[in-house]
Write a protein that holds these residues in place. Structure first.
Motif, short mmCIF file in Angstrom:
data_model
loop_
_atom_site.label_atom_id
_atom_site.label_comp_id
_atom_site.label_asym_id
_atom_site.label_seq_id
_atom_site.Cartn_x
_atom_site.Cartn_y
_atom_site.Cartn_z
N ALA A 138 0.81 -1.21 0.00
CA ALA A 138 0.00 0.00 0.00
C ALA A 138 0.85 1.27 0.00
N GLY A 139 2.16 1.11 -0.14
CA GLY A 139 3.04 2.27 -0.18
C GLY A 139 3.38 2.82 1.19
N GLY A 140 3.30 1.98 2.19
CA GLY A 140 3.56 2.42 3.56
C GLY A 140 4.81 1.81 4.17
N GLU A 141 5.15 2.29 5.34
CA GLU A 141 6.26 1.78 6.12
C GLU A 141 5.81 1.65 7.57
N ILE A 142 6.38 0.69 8.29
CA ILE A 142 5.99 0.44 9.66
C ILE A 142 7.21 0.55 10.58
N TYR A 143 7.02 1.21 11.70
CA TYR A 143 8.07 1.36 12.71
C TYR A 143 7.52 0.91 14.05
N LEU A 144 8.24 0.01 14.71
CA LEU A 144 7.80 -0.55 15.99
C LEU A 144 8.80 -0.16 17.08
N ASP A 145 8.30 0.26 18.22
CA ASP A 145 9.13 0.73 19.33
C ASP A 145 8.62 0.09 20.61
N GLU A 146 9.49 -0.66 21.30
CA GLU A 146 9.10 -1.33 22.55
C GLU A 146 10.08 -0.95 23.66
N ARG A 147 9.53 -0.54 24.82
CA ARG A 147 10.36 -0.06 25.93
C ARG A 147 9.97 -0.75 27.23
#
Length: 221
Positions: A138-147
């Motif tokens: 779909a022309g997107g990007e995903i960023y995941l952040d876990e703390r």
């Protein structure tokens, strides 16, 4: 204390420059401000075993029982497919939609944040592996952040997940590494290295904080 990344100043850049500015800003402390470009890898996400690239709570190296998780979906086109907008990592997940006005186009983001336990973290990772190819298509990007509120043994994590370390930085009581894990479907280029994991930990013993970012850190630590 964890600080939120502010994206408003990036709204005046075009798509490519926006991504470079964001990534360079967040990675410069670890990589000396080297130029970055985003890459993706086509793979069968359904074949990715959770145990091969676990998040922090299920990695076997963390004693923490919950984690603060943030997910950012970035799309060049603001017309995000309904299937993506309605898909949730966990049942209680809430997306926040925001448009970013740039010179000749309007991009969009979906952001969400939750406190998750181990079971919910497994659901999140299963969702991530399923959604990566759909988001890319779909022309997107995903960023995941876990703390988590615990310092962790970074070497043990890399060994447990079969991740190949590419870059290391040690500053006072904080250690940072950038690595590549073959089962994760997204990556960036940092200098000459292809990476899709950033893991930072600070503190002494188990006392401290850690953050795992896939494929790159978009929030201050």
């Amino acid at each position: 204390m964890f600080m939120s990344y502010e994206s408003t100043n990036a709204c005046h850049f075009d798509r490519i420059r926006l991504k470079i500015v964001i990534l360079a800003w967040t990675l410069m402390i670890c990589f000396g401000g080297q130029t970055l470009r985003v890459m993706t890898h086509n793979n069968d996400a359904g074949q990715t075993a959770k145990s091969e690239a676990p998040l922090l709570l299920n990695s076997g190296i963390a004693q923490a029982q919950d984690a603060e998780v943030s997910v950012i979906l970035w799309f060049e086109d603001r017309n995000i497919p309904v299937a993506i907008r309605t898909s949730k990592p966990t049942p209680e997940w809430i997306w926040t939609y925001k448009e970013l006005q740039m010179v000749n186009e309007v991009s969009a983001t979906l952001t969400g944040q939750q406190i998750l336990n181990k079971s919910e973290e497994n659901s999140l990772y299963a969702w991530y592996t399923t959604m990566v190819p759909q988001i890319e298509k779909a022309g997107g990007e995903i960023y995941l952040d876990e703390r988590i509120n615990q310092a962790v043994d970074i070497s043990a994590y890399l060994s447990q997940t079969n991740a190949d370390p590419a870059q290391w930085v040690l500053i006072d009581n904080m250690i940072s590494t950038a690595a590549y894990q073959k089962n994760i479907g997204t990556s960036v280029i940092a200098g000459q290295d292809q990476i899709n994991i950033q893991l930072l930990s600070r503190g002494k013993g188990n006392e401290g904080q850690s953050v795992l970012a896939i494929p790159a850190l978009l929030k201050e630590f």
